[in-house]
Design a protein around this motif. Structure first.
Motif, PDB file in Angstrom:
ATOM      1  N   GLU A  13      -3.144   3.555  -5.186  1.00 24.65           N
ATOM      2  CA  GLU A  13      -3.120   3.236  -3.754  1.00 24.65           C
ATOM      3  C   GLU A  13      -2.082   2.177  -3.400  1.00 24.65           C
ATOM      4  O   GLU A  13      -1.836   1.923  -2.214  1.00 24.65           O
ATOM      5  N   ALA A  14      -1.507   1.563  -4.420  1.00 21.96           N
ATOM      6  CA  ALA A  14      -0.550   0.479  -4.140  1.00 21.96           C
ATOM      7  C   ALA A  14       0.427   0.312  -5.296  1.00 21.96           C
ATOM      8  O   ALA A  14       0.176   0.761  -6.409  1.00 21.96           O
ATOM      9  N   ARG A  72       0.839  -1.188   0.000  1.00 18.57           N
ATOM     10  CA  ARG A  72       0.000   0.000   0.000  1.00 18.57           C
ATOM     11  C   ARG A  72       0.881   1.248   0.000  1.00 18.57           C
ATOM     12  O   ARG A  72       1.940   1.263   0.636  1.00 18.57           O
ATOM     13  N   PRO A 127      -7.473  -0.699  -7.041  1.00 18.75           N
ATOM     14  CA  PRO A 127      -6.659   0.099  -6.114  1.00 18.75           C
ATOM     15  C   PRO A 127      -5.282   0.465  -6.683  1.00 18.75           C
ATOM     16  O   PRO A 127      -4.800   1.568  -6.471  1.00 18.75           O
TER      17      PRO A 127
END
Ligand code: MG
Length: 404
Positions: A390-391, A257, A385
């Motif tokens: 986000e990652a 993350r 994501p």
């Protein structure tokens, strides 16, 4: 006993660095030392071998030697000449010729060993030597007095080197090993060394003891592995990991993350960005995926078992250093990394400008050539994501050649 070989493998290899002394490092599925011993095994002249090993390593698995000929292992001394002397102490009294060779010269050929032995039997002492193709200069740290510009030079002039003069190269040769001696000649050389005379080879001691030393045409391939670059070159020369042992492939995956304010380090390279991975270590997903691929290839578990996140030693660890440890462990077990391919999935920033630096860092950590490492970047097309930034994720595959 007619001819006995002494393989000098007593050095700690401080100049090379790394986890193992240079002579015990892997060179295409066999240790450097084993390759050297193999050449003596194929010699038609040498009947028995004495291998001098460092005290700290003589019982290490990497110091295991196989030979078709009688072989005795002896603990070496602080310096090379003492190691050879200790080897000489084990030479049978009825040996006619003793041939001394550096373990760090694994490309010696049986033919070179045999012709050095033959010349020594005839002349008392003989060494393999190379004539010089380059123009030979004598270097100095000082500007010659005649140079009037000397006083204008900056203070650090001592760190610079200059040509003092050009030497006639026709009379210059570079001494290699093997170096062979009639037993009595080497005995006199060893005695001189034990009296405190220092020399970097046994021929020098024989010269100082008054014996003529004959030159035998050496072999440019008979290189001495001293620096990491030498070992890289030697590995490139033996190359062909695909034919050196069973091949194993491993796959690795990692995801971290991304949060604001953490440094973004991927493949050991710091990338300027406002977010970085959360993790017990530095969160370098590229190094983590590669570590898992390597461990997978040799069926040795995974990164979580190797570096548990419950262990405070690995908090904030630099993952490139963890990769280096895994590479050293594989190398010590006789494995050789054939190649690694990585896909980094990151929405932004773009990986391409950093891919070369990452390849270089990874290859250096594993002590392999840069051409064996590939790093490619991909975005996730805004999906999920990872696509939302986000990652970061990384996939790696590693091909590893096992020991023969
Ligand atoms: Mg990870």
């Amino acid at each position: 006993m007619d001819v006995v070989g002494i393989v000098a493998a007593g050095g700690q290899g401080a100049r090379l660095g790394g986890p193992l002394p240079k002579q015990l490092r892997d060179l295409g599925g066999r240790s450097v030392l084993q390759r050297t011993v193999d050449a003596f095994d194929r010699s038609g002249r040498v009947q028995a071998l004495i291998v001098v090993l460092p005290a700290d390593w003589i019982d290490h698995p990497a110091a295991t030697i196989e030979s078709a000929k009688p072989l005795e292992r002896v603990v070496g001394g602080e310096r090379r000449q003492e190691s050879v002397a200790r080897g000489f102490d084990r030479v049978p009294l009825d040996a006619e010729v003793v041939v001394v060779h550096d373990a760090a010269r694994p490309f010696v050929t049986p033919a070179l060993i045999d012709r050095t032995v033959d010349a020594a039997r005839e002349s008392g002492a003989a060494i393999a030597a190379l004539s010089v193709q380059e123009t030979v200069k004598e270097a100095t740290d000082r500007v010659l007095e005649a140079d009037e510009s000397a006083e204008e030079l900056p203070h650090d002039v001592g760190a610079r080197r200059w040509v003092k003069r050009t030497l006639p190269r026709g009379s210059i040769v570079l001494a290699q090993t093997p170096q062979a001696f009639r037993r009595a000649v080497l005995e006199a050389a060893v005695r001189l060394g034990r009296q405190g005379v220092e020399a970097t080879d046994e021929a020098t001691l024989a010269e100082l003891a008054g014996y003529p030393v004959r030159l035998v045409e050496g072999d440019p391939r008979n290189l001495k592995i001293t620096t990491p670059a030498d070992l890289d070159y030697a590995r490139w020369l033996v190359g062909r990991p695909a034919s050196e042992g069973p091949l194993r492939v491993g796959v690795g995956y990692d995801v971290h993350r991304l949060v604001p304010g953490r440094p973004l380090v991927l493949g050991g390279v710091a990338i300027p960005f406002d977010r970085g991975p959360v993790g017990h270590s530095d969160g370098d997903a590229v190094c983590h995926a590669i570590i898992d691929a390597l461990l997978g290839a040799v069926a040795a578990g995974d990164i979580g078992a190797a570096f548990p996140d419950t262990d405070e030693r690995w908090r904030g660890a630099i993952s490139l250093e963890l990769l280096r440890r895994i590479g050293a462990e594989l190398s010590a077990r006789g494995f050789q990394v054939a190649n690694i391919d990585v896909v980094v999935i990151l929405e932004q920033p773009r990986i391409a400008p950093y891919a070369a630096a990452m390849r270089h860092a990874i290859a250096s950590a594993l002590a392999i050539e840069g051409v064996r490492v590939s790093v490619k970047g991909k975005t996730h097309e805004g999906l999920g994501p990872i696509g939302q930034g986000e990652a970061v994720a990384a996939h790696a595959v590693a091909l590893v050649a096992g020991p023969v």
